[in-house]
Design a protein around this motif. Sequence first.
Motif, mmCIF file in Angstrom:
data_model
loop_
_atom_site.group_PDB
_atom_site.id
_atom_site.type_symbol
_atom_site.label_atom_id
_atom_site.label_comp_id
_atom_site.label_asym_id
_atom_site.label_seq_id
_atom_site.Cartn_x
_atom_site.Cartn_y
_atom_site.Cartn_z
ATOM 1 N N VAL A 57 53.026 17.501 -30.193
ATOM 2 C CA VAL A 57 54.283 17.619 -31.060
ATOM 3 C C VAL A 57 53.891 16.755 -32.191
ATOM 4 N N VAL A 58 54.539 17.705 -33.343
ATOM 5 C CA VAL A 58 54.247 16.735 -34.535
ATOM 6 C C VAL A 58 55.801 16.433 -35.076
ATOM 7 N N GLU A 59 55.884 15.297 -35.277
ATOM 8 C CA GLU A 59 57.007 14.605 -35.997
ATOM 9 C C GLU A 59 57.417 14.750 -37.236
ATOM 10 N N LEU A 60 58.511 15.171 -37.692
ATOM 11 C CA LEU A 60 58.891 15.621 -39.072
ATOM 12 C C LEU A 60 59.671 14.535 -39.729
ATOM 13 N N SER A 61 59.504 14.540 -41.062
ATOM 14 C CA SER A 61 60.231 13.528 -41.806
ATOM 15 C C SER A 61 61.857 14.262 -41.783
ATOM 16 N N ARG A 62 63.157 13.444 -41.858
ATOM 17 C CA ARG A 62 64.228 13.686 -41.894
ATOM 18 C C ARG A 62 64.396 14.179 -43.510
ATOM 19 N N ALA A 63 63.808 13.525 -44.074
ATOM 20 C CA ALA A 63 64.335 13.978 -45.789
ATOM 21 C C ALA A 63 63.485 15.355 -46.123
ATOM 22 N N THR A 64 62.137 15.310 -46.071
ATOM 23 C CA THR A 64 61.412 16.519 -46.417
ATOM 24 C C THR A 64 61.098 17.415 -45.514
ATOM 25 N N GLY A 65 61.041 17.152 -44.277
ATOM 26 C CA GLY A 65 60.654 17.994 -43.184
ATOM 27 C C GLY A 65 59.209 18.120 -43.089
ATOM 28 N N LEU A 68 54.958 13.846 -40.093
ATOM 29 C CA LEU A 68 54.858 12.318 -40.171
ATOM 30 C C LEU A 68 53.684 12.154 -39.466
ATOM 31 N N GLN A 69 53.732 12.250 -38.061
ATOM 32 C CA GLN A 69 52.875 11.724 -37.044
ATOM 33 C C GLN A 69 52.759 12.845 -35.990
ATOM 34 N N VAL A 70 51.362 12.893 -35.596
ATOM 35 C CA VAL A 70 51.229 13.899 -34.222
ATOM 36 C C VAL A 70 51.126 13.049 -33.029
ATOM 37 N N HIS A 71 51.990 13.643 -32.094
ATOM 38 C CA HIS A 71 52.118 12.789 -30.729
ATOM 39 C C HIS A 71 51.550 13.623 -29.714
ATOM 40 N N ASP A 72 51.246 13.140 -28.488
ATOM 41 C CA ASP A 72 51.412 13.751 -27.232
ATOM 42 C C ASP A 72 52.665 14.260 -26.903
ATOM 43 N N GLY A 73 52.662 15.458 -26.105
ATOM 44 C CA GLY A 73 54.089 15.869 -25.838
ATOM 45 C C GLY A 73 55.088 14.945 -25.101
ATOM 46 N N ALA A 74 54.349 14.328 -24.218
ATOM 47 C CA ALA A 74 55.275 13.367 -23.295
ATOM 48 C C ALA A 74 55.369 12.095 -23.889
ATOM 49 N N CYS A 75 55.043 11.852 -25.300
ATOM 50 C CA CYS A 75 55.182 10.555 -25.930
ATOM 51 C C CYS A 75 56.719 10.328 -26.343
ATOM 52 N N GLY A 76 57.251 9.371 -25.845
ATOM 53 C CA GLY A 76 58.573 8.940 -26.228
ATOM 54 C C GLY A 76 58.795 8.510 -27.787
ATOM 55 N N MET A 77 57.710 8.389 -28.360
ATOM 56 C CA MET A 77 57.964 7.867 -29.873
ATOM 57 C C MET A 77 58.014 8.788 -30.674
ATOM 58 N N ASN A 78 58.332 10.284 -30.442
ATOM 59 C CA ASN A 78 58.011 11.151 -31.150
ATOM 60 C C ASN A 78 59.264 11.396 -32.130
ATOM 61 N N GLY A 79 60.265 10.767 -32.133
ATOM 62 C CA GLY A 79 61.476 10.692 -33.093
ATOM 63 C C GLY A 79 62.382 12.107 -32.760
ATOM 64 N N LYS A 80 63.557 11.979 -33.308
ATOM 65 C CA LYS A 80 64.515 13.128 -33.076
ATOM 66 C C LYS A 80 63.978 14.247 -33.761
ATOM 67 N N ARG A 81 63.425 14.450 -34.916
ATOM 68 C CA ARG A 81 62.914 15.672 -35.468
ATOM 69 C C ARG A 81 61.440 15.963 -35.320
ATOM 70 N N HIS A 82 61.379 16.737 -34.256
ATOM 71 C CA HIS A 82 59.943 17.442 -34.066
ATOM 72 C C HIS A 82 59.726 18.437 -33.618
ATOM 73 N N ARG A 83 58.578 19.160 -33.780
ATOM 74 C CA ARG A 83 58.344 20.493 -33.101
ATOM 75 C C ARG A 83 56.930 20.569 -32.530
ATOM 76 N N ALA A 84 56.867 21.448 -31.452
ATOM 77 C CA ALA A 84 55.685 21.572 -30.774
ATOM 78 C C ALA A 84 54.825 22.306 -31.626
ATOM 79 N N VAL A 85 53.559 22.013 -31.350
ATOM 80 C CA VAL A 85 52.222 22.571 -31.739
ATOM 81 C C VAL A 85 51.355 22.918 -30.984
ATOM 82 N N SER A 86 50.662 23.795 -31.276
ATOM 83 C CA SER A 86 49.339 24.061 -30.280
ATOM 84 C C SER A 86 48.227 23.056 -30.273
ATOM 85 N N ARG A 87 47.378 23.127 -29.608
ATOM 86 C CA ARG A 87 46.243 22.080 -29.325
ATOM 87 C C ARG A 87 45.499 22.299 -30.905
ATOM 88 N N ASP A 88 45.045 23.651 -30.960
ATOM 89 C CA ASP A 88 44.438 23.638 -32.645
ATOM 90 C C ASP A 88 45.380 23.180 -33.694
#
Length: 123
Positions: A57-65, A68-88
């Motif tokens: 998962v990639v966490e996205l900035s609320r202001a700009t989109g 901000l950070q890359v997370h493991d999909g099960a991470c609870g710290m990924n924020g409210k705005r995020h989207r799934a991404v592939s391994r690559d």
Amino acid sequence: MFDHSRDLPDSPEQLQTLRIWHAMWLDRIDRRIAYLQKRQVEEERGRRSRPRPPDWVVELSRATGEPLQVHDGACGMNGKRHRAVSRDEARRLLTTDAVPACPFCHPDTQLRIIGGLRLSARF
């Protein structure tokens, strides 16, 4: 031998009252059992039909989109705005785009990336 009839009243009216009382409680108990069994079935169905979390998962900035950070999909710290991404894409974000890795779930370590460099998959 124990005589069970001695602990019951001798009056037919009192016995009928006891019978109605216990029948009422048995009905309440049966309804509660049915409700709990139905709820268990629904919860299990919900668990089975729940979509699997994404691997990355990639966490996205609320202001700009922007990422901000890359997370493991099960991470609870990924924020409210995020989207799934592939391994690559997660690897590209961490290496080429220099998006920081989450300090809690360490996706860079999981993806074998250290200091922006990929490690060989031989070991």
